[in-house]
Write an enzyme that holds these catalytic residues in place. Sequence first.
Site, PDB file in Angstrom:
ATOM      1  CG  LEU A 185      -1.671  -9.580  25.964  1.00 10.40           C
ATOM      2  CD1 LEU A 185      -2.007  -8.193  26.968  1.00 10.40           C
ATOM      3  CD2 LEU A 185      -1.841 -10.730  26.671  1.00 10.40           C
ATOM      4  NE  ARG A 238      -5.455 -14.768  10.424  1.00 10.93           N
ATOM      5  CZ  ARG A 238      -5.075 -15.805  11.465  1.00 10.93           C
ATOM      6  NH1 ARG A 238      -5.382 -17.054  10.968  1.00 10.93           N
ATOM      7  NH2 ARG A 238      -4.107 -15.623  12.171  1.00 10.93           N
ATOM      8  CG  ASP A 293      -0.900 -17.536  17.400  1.00 18.85           C
ATOM      9  OD1 ASP A 293      -1.446 -17.752  16.077  1.00 18.85           O
ATOM     10  OD2 ASP A 293      -0.227 -16.650  17.412  1.00 18.85           O
ATOM     11  CB  SER A 338     -12.063  -7.251  16.048  1.00 21.08           C
ATOM     12  OG  SER A 338     -11.102  -6.794  16.783  1.00 21.08           O
ATOM     13  NE  ARG A 343       3.068 -19.670  13.718  1.00 23.36           N
ATOM     14  CZ  ARG A 343       2.990 -18.885  14.946  1.00 23.36           C
ATOM     15  NH1 ARG A 343       4.193 -18.775  15.598  1.00 23.36           N
ATOM     16  NH2 ARG A 343       2.024 -18.491  15.316  1.00 23.36           N
ATOM     17  CD1 TRP A 344       0.251 -28.967  14.806  1.00 21.53           C
ATOM     18  CD2 TRP A 344      -0.795 -29.074  13.027  1.00 21.53           C
ATOM     19  NE1 TRP A 344       0.043 -30.266  14.656  1.00 21.53           N
ATOM     20  CE2 TRP A 344      -0.786 -30.424  13.432  1.00 21.53           C
ATOM     21  CE3 TRP A 344      -1.570 -29.175  11.668  1.00 21.53           C
ATOM     22  CZ2 TRP A 344      -1.431 -31.569  13.223  1.00 21.53           C
ATOM     23  CZ3 TRP A 344      -2.248 -30.288  11.219  1.00 21.53           C
ATOM     24  CH2 TRP A 344      -2.183 -31.451  12.101  1.00 21.53           C
ATOM     25  CD  GLU A 400       0.879 -14.942  38.000  1.00 23.39           C
ATOM     26  OE1 GLU A 400       1.855 -14.968  37.532  1.00 23.39           O
ATOM     27  OE2 GLU A 400       0.396 -14.015  38.892  1.00 23.39           O
ATOM     28  CG  ASN A 453      -7.876 -13.497  13.449  1.00 28.33           C
ATOM     29  OD1 ASN A 453      -8.346 -14.062  14.550  1.00 28.33           O
ATOM     30  ND2 ASN A 453      -6.820 -13.319  13.077  1.00 28.33           N
TER      31      ASN A 453
END
Length: 246
Positions: free
Chosen positions: A201, A77, A26, A72, A30-31, A213, A74
């Site tokens: 998630l 967009r 993710d 599912s 923003r990058w 983890e 996305n």
Amino acid sequence: MASKAKPDLPSAAPVHGARHVAIIMDGNGRWAKKRFLPRLAGHRAGVEAVRRVARAARDLGLECLTLYAFSSENWKRPATEVADLMALLRHFIQSDLDEFHANGVRLRVIGNYRALDASLVDLIEGAMARTAGNSGPVIAIALNYGAQDELVRMAQTLARRVAAGEVTAEEIGIGDVDDALYTAGLPPLDLLIRTSGEQRLSNFMLWQAAYAELYFTDMLWPDFDARALEMALDAFRMRDRRFGGL
Ligand code: IPE
Ligand code: IPE
Ligand code: MG
């Protein structure tokens, strides 16, 4: 640049002890935004990160690396962004399959990829078939993947098995559920990484993450690299996994 062929897994178990790592990749948008670039530039840089991390996963002796590429959800967009992502994926498989194959990687796509464009489905199935007999690590790409969709399909599969008299409802166990998921046959999930600082998630591997983890980093996905994966595995190694015991 093609990297040196490393078809075999290291013979000794890797020190970090993880077999299966999954990443929610993710932060591409923003990058790009930070650089005043279009979102597509972020997704392109994200593909470079996929290349780096796939190589690192092999070098680090992982058995399986699962990458969440398109959820599912996305589809919500803009159509142009969805088309850009599909085009990048198509190009990635076309350009990188030879290297994966030469390095013994097995490519697997999980999720409802059959709902995608027919030519993309053919490309995916060809890539999976070509690499199926390899003995190296699995790179699993989650595409049009949603864990709730996966669980609904699992319920349907098991209901059909009951209706066909193959199994009774009472006989159904955890292994039957495992076998009816997109991830059937993959090693248990050890470590789930999410980049970009979000701590959710987003409908990814809800069943498989039962005892994984969790590792969250503020790093944006296009900045992720081998060092970042090693840091996550170092953190994983320090965790005390009790699985409910002592
Ligand atoms: C992850 O980056 C790539 C996909 C979800 C396909 P985003 O596109 O979600 O980037 P942000 O979250 O907008 O920064
Ligand atoms: C999760 O990222 C899906 C992928 C990385 C493919 P999103 O950017 O779609 O997740 P949300 O919308 O922030 O939950
Ligand atoms: Mg996002």
